[in-house]
Design a protein around this motif. Structure first.
Motif: not given
Length: 432
Positions: A180, A185, A201, A205
């Motif tokens: 998240n 990411r 997602e 995530w």
């Protein structure tokens, strides 16, 4: 009674009632206050899952050293129990075998624990079909001669409370390896170029739409493709190399005079309060039972978010099979609070080498007792260990090994007995 005074009294009474509720809660435990060579510490936890997947430990050396560990399991309890039973002992073994810096020893101990658990999975996946999906976050710290060394995988968190001019501030020492966070990411995307499904997602995530954390111990089915079985329907897209990492984030911090206490906690706590809220609670309340107070505050907040009281929530059954299961209110929570009173040990106060685990209320002898960290003068972590072990092993034979040395061998092989033995725990101890 004056209105303001009545409000204060009512607030105090409610807080006391909540602490009483914690003591009455079947699924909570606490160690209110114990000594270590640099000060005092407190532990507490609360179960939410059908089986408590969090594990935690404090290893107190009679002089010079302190070890802390919080292991937040997921998918089952086997990985977190394996880390509990092996990581600290691996740390001592590596310290004995070489003179590397402590940070390298801690990193190597984590790597060896990861490899040992993946080997355990490979040897047992035919009997336990789901074992490939079991993993654990791992937050481990060593406090040695005024320096804190941390290895972290996952989203448990270490926060230090620093006090300047009587004002406390929170310093987050570790990174949350949680998808998240857009930084995490981006890290995953850079490590897996050409894989458009590396982060997806899916209720937040997640790596491959499955794991919220990007680093862990275990989770073999997301690291070694040979463990990917048809029954693991959670994997939406195939992959040909591991998508989770077991490389720990390493941190070293010299403890300053302004650093007053340290909080190690699983994400179950941080989902319910901020770093600042946590350090304010520790700073403004009595030491005794402070970890219990942190967990209690989190539980009160978890209940409040569902529109009920903690007293009502504590009757819920662990798990999430029903809409009122305890896991629907909060996650497993484990907290260790360590007060940093002295950069140098309290020589005048005699301490035993003791081990404390979050799953039990008592203590047991620590492997520190055989580590050599009981001398009157400190030289080096690895040097003291190495000299002590050479002395203890010298002259022993396979037929006539002393009981103390034999106990040490068992400690190193992950066979230390806990106060609360279970078939599950013994099944995940290292077998050498």
């Amino acid at each position: 009674m004056h209105k303001v005074l009545k409000t204060v009294v009512d607030l105090f009474r409610r807080r006391n009632d909540d602490l009483i509720t914690f003591d009455q809660d079947r699924y909570t435990r606490s160690i209110n206050l114990k000594r270590h060579c640099f000060g005092e510490f407190s532990m507490a936890n609360a179960q939410a899952n059908a089986i408590m997947e969090d594990q935690s430990q404090v290893e107190v050396a009679s002089q010079y050293a302190l070890y802390l560990g919080v292991y937040d399991g997921h998918g089952g309890v086997e990985a977190s129990l394996y880390v509990l039973n092996n990581l600290f002992n691996n740390l001592l073994r590596f310290a004995h075998e070489n003179d590397d810096p402590i940070a390298d020893i801690l990193r190597n101990a984590v790597a060896d624990t990861e490899n040992g658990f993946l080997d355990y999975v490979e040897n047992n996946i035919g009997l336990i079909r789901t074992i490939g999906k079991v993993g654990s976050c791992c937050l481990a710290g060593v406090l040695w001669n005024g320096v804190l060394y941390i290895a972290n995988l996952g989203d448990s968190r270490a926060v230090i409370g620093s006090v300047v001019n009587k004002r406390v501030s929170a310093v987050q020492l570790t990174t949350d390896h949680n998808c998240n966070d857009p930084v995490i990411r981006e890290e995953l995307i850079s490590l897996h170029p050409g894989d458009p499904t590396i982060v997806m997602e899916q209720n937040g995530w997640r790596v491959k739409g499955i794991s919220m954390v990007s680093r862990s111990i275990g989770d073999a089915y997301l690291k070694r493709p040979q463990f990917l079985l048809p029954t693991y329907e959670e994997v939406p897209h195939p992959f040909d190399r591991g998508v989770l990492s077991a490389e720990p984030e390493m941190l070293t911090r010299v403890i300053e005079a302004t650093d007053k206490f340290l909080i190690f906690a699983s994400d179950g706590l941080w989902e319910l309060m901020t770093n600042d809220e946590a350090v304010q609670i520790v700073h403004k309340n009595p030491r005794k039972g402070i970890a219990k107070r942190l967990v209690t505050t989190a539980l009160v907040e978890a209940a409040r978010r569902r529109g009920i009281t903690y007293r009502a929530m504590k009757t819920a059954t662990p798990g999430k099979e029903t809409c009122v299961g305890r896991r629907t209110f909060h996650d497993d929570i484990s907290v260790i609070v360590v007060f940093l009173d002295n950069k140098t040990p309290l020589f005048k106060k005699h301490l035993l080498d003791l081990s404390y685990r979050g799953s039990t209320n008592g203590s047991q002898p620590s492997a520190f007792a055989l580590s050599g960290l009981t001398a009157t003068e400190s030289h080096s972590f690895t040097g003291d260990l190495k000299k002590s072990f050479i002395k203890r092993f010298k002259g022993s034979t396979s037929k006539g090994r002393s009981s103390q040395t034999e106990h040490l061998r068992h400690l190193y092989m992950g066979r230390i007995d806990s106060d609360e033995s279970s078939q599950t725990e013994s099944s995940v101890n290292s077998t050498g």
